[in-house]
Design an enzyme around this catalytic site. Structure first.
Site, mmCIF file in Angstrom:
data_model
loop_
_atom_site.group_PDB
_atom_site.id
_atom_site.type_symbol
_atom_site.label_atom_id
_atom_site.label_comp_id
_atom_site.label_asym_id
_atom_site.label_seq_id
_atom_site.Cartn_x
_atom_site.Cartn_y
_atom_site.Cartn_z
ATOM 1 N N HIS A 69 28.630 -38.082 -7.645
ATOM 2 C CA HIS A 69 28.318 -39.333 -8.712
ATOM 3 C C HIS A 69 27.962 -38.694 -10.008
ATOM 4 O O HIS A 69 26.931 -39.071 -10.545
ATOM 5 C CB HIS A 69 27.029 -39.528 -7.962
ATOM 6 N N GLU B 127 19.120 -16.839 -14.243
ATOM 7 C CA GLU B 127 18.048 -16.022 -14.858
ATOM 8 C C GLU B 127 18.740 -14.488 -15.014
ATOM 9 O O GLU B 127 17.957 -13.836 -15.777
ATOM 10 C CB GLU B 127 16.830 -16.136 -13.951
ATOM 11 N N TRP C 143 -2.905 -2.576 -1.478
ATOM 12 C CA TRP C 143 -2.327 -4.157 -2.208
ATOM 13 C C TRP C 143 -3.017 -4.968 -0.931
ATOM 14 O O TRP C 143 -2.583 -4.857 0.250
ATOM 15 C CB TRP C 143 -1.016 -3.965 -2.068
ATOM 16 N N CYS D 167 0.865 -1.241 -0.036
ATOM 17 C CA CYS D 167 0.078 -0.043 0.085
ATOM 18 C C CYS D 167 0.745 1.186 0.055
ATOM 19 O O CYS D 167 1.892 1.372 0.481
ATOM 20 C CB CYS D 167 -0.846 0.156 1.082
ATOM 21 N N ARG E 191 4.410 1.092 -6.733
ATOM 22 C CA ARG E 191 4.642 -0.011 -5.645
ATOM 23 C C ARG E 191 3.636 -1.231 -5.923
ATOM 24 O O ARG E 191 3.586 -2.322 -5.373
ATOM 25 C CB ARG E 191 4.227 0.526 -4.417
ATOM 26 N N GLU F 26 18.068 -22.022 -4.934
ATOM 27 C CA GLU F 26 17.587 -20.849 -5.261
ATOM 28 C C GLU F 26 18.730 -20.061 -5.548
ATOM 29 O O GLU F 26 18.462 -19.028 -6.581
ATOM 30 C CB GLU F 26 16.872 -20.404 -4.023
ATOM 31 N N LYS G 212 7.151 -12.665 -15.642
ATOM 32 C CA LYS G 212 6.936 -12.542 -14.201
ATOM 33 C C LYS G 212 5.952 -13.435 -13.751
ATOM 34 O O LYS G 212 6.246 -14.257 -12.827
ATOM 35 C CB LYS G 212 6.343 -11.103 -13.665
ATOM 36 N N ASN H 75 -0.873 1.568 5.683
ATOM 37 C CA ASN H 75 0.086 0.656 5.069
ATOM 38 C C ASN H 75 0.518 -0.131 6.178
ATOM 39 O O ASN H 75 1.034 0.266 7.279
ATOM 40 C CB ASN H 75 1.040 1.308 4.383
ATOM 41 N N GLY H 76 0.484 -1.614 6.041
ATOM 42 C CA GLY H 76 1.080 -2.433 7.022
ATOM 43 C C GLY H 76 0.085 -3.606 7.644
ATOM 44 O O GLY H 76 -1.100 -3.652 6.663
ATOM 45 N N LYS I 289 18.898 -17.656 -9.183
ATOM 46 C CA LYS I 289 19.235 -16.347 -9.451
ATOM 47 C C LYS I 289 20.279 -16.053 -10.357
ATOM 48 O O LYS I 289 20.050 -15.210 -11.229
ATOM 49 C CB LYS I 289 19.508 -15.536 -8.067
#
Ligand code: F6R
Length: 615
Positions: free
Chosen positions: A509, A493, A75, A2, A28, A486, A610, A101-102, A490
């Site tokens: 192996h 990509e 949001w 938000c 945002r 992960e 995305k 916001n929160g 990153k």
């Protein structure tokens, strides 16, 4: 996430300023918009779901006028995106309007209490409750400062508020706790906003508010109070004046929070994202419900794609360790070939930040057809996954605009760790006192992440210059193997380097055949698997250039070899749950810095979308 703005001017209508501020907050990400003004002793609110330009036309927001107003881009966190849940929210009497916001953690108990007292709660949001709490104070004859302070003392969680009321038409009240909030000090106008771009047009002199501060602005005054243990105290005028900083940024430079790319902005937003995720879930009854569903399930299956799959792997390791459950973690696109084994009584945990990934949704539909119960773990309220799931859990990372998942990953990890701890207690394997220790440690993760980012960035920058292109391995054992996957994703990509992740033990192996002098091997070393040191030494013995990323206090039996570099991150005191937060950022930042060094666009890596909504 938000965005909030509030403004009060001694000479002009603030609505155009609010609209331009909201336009500057659009980056945002949001799903709904709203504005409130106070004029002629009345609060007027116009708000709705949709894009700013659309809602603005539909509700004739430009036709509003007033010298004091607040605005919001929402949001969704509590309640889906719709006109009723859009901010601003008002109390029963229409005296108070508030934007937020929160995430308010004790939302469920406050809601119950206010309903019992006869308040008419119209939305599903946590925010509206604060308008009613203030109404309570005003109804008891308190002034606004006192009523606001009392409301804040009742609220647990994170917030930045901007509030107006019809009794004081030249004031915007504000309050901050662990969500960003600034006051802009213009000549005949004062602004409050969640970030700089929204206010720079009106004010270049800015006060960065601290947690626990609240107060109000009028066109000529800034009053700041600080909540204390037994009440609140007003800051002196001199103290307020000493807090004013001149900001030499254009609104354009200040969008993306002053960062050159969304990816790095979002990497640096991780402390806030995991904090909001912790606060938003720790007391959520849904977590307990999902935990008992885990305990009662015949089989637990985790489905997810890409980064979300890696969060699912972290979950699997921790669920096995803490609750003695061994879930099957399946990549969504492989699920159709394994789904024959799913049956009634099984629980499918689907993890997806967007909640719209085609393969994950397909897996979920199949599982539902076969009679399984589906738990949706998503960052987007109202997404397809959210709608289709039987039980729902939400990360609170705010919108992620960079294509690479960063803050949503660590938010998923946070949420799934909370769940595995809860499941641990329910299974009887984790004592409540041990669970409490783990939860206390997780509460400190935002601070730990701040230190980790500080420690990681110089290392990542140096590595981005010294690691040549080509291939590399990223190895780990136990939980480290999920982090390694992960990290490698990153790097692939964003840096366009061929980074291959392997469980370190498996590297013997086959993969080790590729290793020759100077071949880069990264190791994500976690405290559940110190044997990874042996793999590091084996790689170094074949000429690899080995980088061991580890918590500083994890002692590993590594040779003092020139080709083995220890990359010490903040200590974890052996608390495994902290280690994904300690070890992941260096990979994110390495990928980012490498890409920028090569002139690639880290926000829009080639060939990637995305949200993957196709098979
Ligand atoms: C990697 C990345 C993708 C997503 C994957 C799943 O940085 O962003 O691998 O993680 O496409 O997306 P969600 O979580 O939206 O289902």
């Amino acid at each position: 996430m938000c965005g909030i703005i509030g403004a009060t001017s001694s000479c002009s209508d603030v609505v155009p300023l609010l609209i331009r501020g909201l336009q500057r907050l659009e980056y945002r990400g949001y799903d709904s918009v709203g504005v409130a003004v106070v004029s002629g002793g009345l609060v007027t609110v116009r708000k709705g779901a949709g894009e700013l330009e659309v809602v603005r036309r539909r509700l004739a927001i430009d036709g509003m006028s007033g010298t004091t107003g607040i605005g919001h881009t929402r949001w969704a966190t509590h309640g889906p995106p719709n006109d009723v849940n859009a901010h601003p929210h008002t109390d029963c009497t229409g005296t108070v309007a508030i934007v937020h916001n929160g995430v308010i953690r004790n939302y469920a108990s406050l809601r119950e209490e206010l309903i019992a007292k006869g308040h008419r709660i119209r939305s599903e949001t946590d925010t509206e409750l604060v308008a009613h709490l203030i109404e309570e104070g005003l109804g008891e004859g308190r002034d606004f400062v006192e009523a606001l302070a009392r409301a804040l003392m009742r609220v647990e969680g994170t917030y930045a508020f901007a509030i107006l009321n019809s009794r004081e038409p030249d004031r915007v009240y504000f309050a901050k706790n662990r969500s960003p909030l600034l006051v802009g000090v213009g000549d005949k106008v004062k602004v409050v906003a969640s970030d700089l771009p929204a206010m720079l047009e009106a004010a270049k002199d800015v006060i960065f508010l601290e947690d626990g501060e609240f107060g109000y602005v009028t066109p000529t005054e800034v009053a700041i109070y600080r909540l204390t243990k037994d009440g609140y105290a007003k800051l002196s005028d001199a103290e307020v004046a000493s807090r004013v900083r001149r900001v030499n940024l254009t609104p354009e430079a200040a969008s993306k929070g002053g960062y050159p790319h969304f990816m790095v902005k979002e990497i640096y937003e991780q402390p806030q994202a995991v904090r909001d995720t912790y606060e938003g879930n720790i007391d959520d009854p849904a977590l307990a419900k999902v935990s008992s569903a885990l305990a009662g399930a015949s089989k637990v299956i985790v489905v997810a794609a890409g980064t979300s799959y890696h969060a699912g792997l972290v979950f699997s390791y921790l669920l096995a360790r803490r609750a003695g459950l061994l879930p099957h973690a399946i990549i969504s696109s492989e699920a159709p070939y394994l789904m024959n084994a799913v049956e009634e009584g099984d629980l499918v945990v689907a993890v997806s930040q967007s909640g719209e990934t085609y393969d994950t949704l397909e897996a979920v539909r199949m599982a539902k057809d076969l009679g399984a119960i589906v738990v949706g773990v998503t960052n987007v309220l109202g997404s397809a996954l959210d709608r289709i799931s039987d039980l729902k859990l939400y990360t609170r990372a705010g919108p992620e605009i960079g294509v690479a998942a960063t803050k949503t990953f660590l938010s998923q990890v946070m949420l799934l760790e909370l769940l595995s701890i809860r499941a641990g207690v329910d299974s009887g394997r984790l004592k409540p006192s041990e669970a409490k220790e783990l939860l206390d440690a997780l509460r400190e993760v935002p601070q730990l992440l701040t230190y980790t980012l500080e420690a990681s960035d110089p290392v990542a920058t140096a590595l981005s210059k010294s690691v040549a292109g080509g291939s590399m391995y990223v190895l780990g054992r136990g939980l480290g193997s999920a982090i390694a996957r992960e990290g490698a994703l990153k790097v692939k990509e964003i840096a366009y380097l061929h980074a291959e992740a392997y469980p370190a033990g498996e590297s013997k192996h086959g993969p080790i055949a590729l290793v020759e002098r100077g071949f880069p091997v990264f190791i994500a070393a976690t405290s559940d698997a110190r044997e990874v040191a042996g793999n590091a030494v084996e790689m170094a013995a074949r000429g690899a250039r080995v980088y061991v990323v580890k918590p500083a206090d994890l002692s590993l039996d590594l040779e003092a070899k020139e080709t083995i570099t220890r990359i010490d991150m903040p200590p974890s005191s052996g608390t495994l749950e902290l280690e994904p937060f300690i070890l992941t950022p260096v990979f994110q930042l390495f990928a980012y810095r490498f890409a920028v060094g090569k002139g690639y666009n880290p926000d829009k890596p080639r060939n990637l979308a995305k949200t993957v909504t196709v098979e």
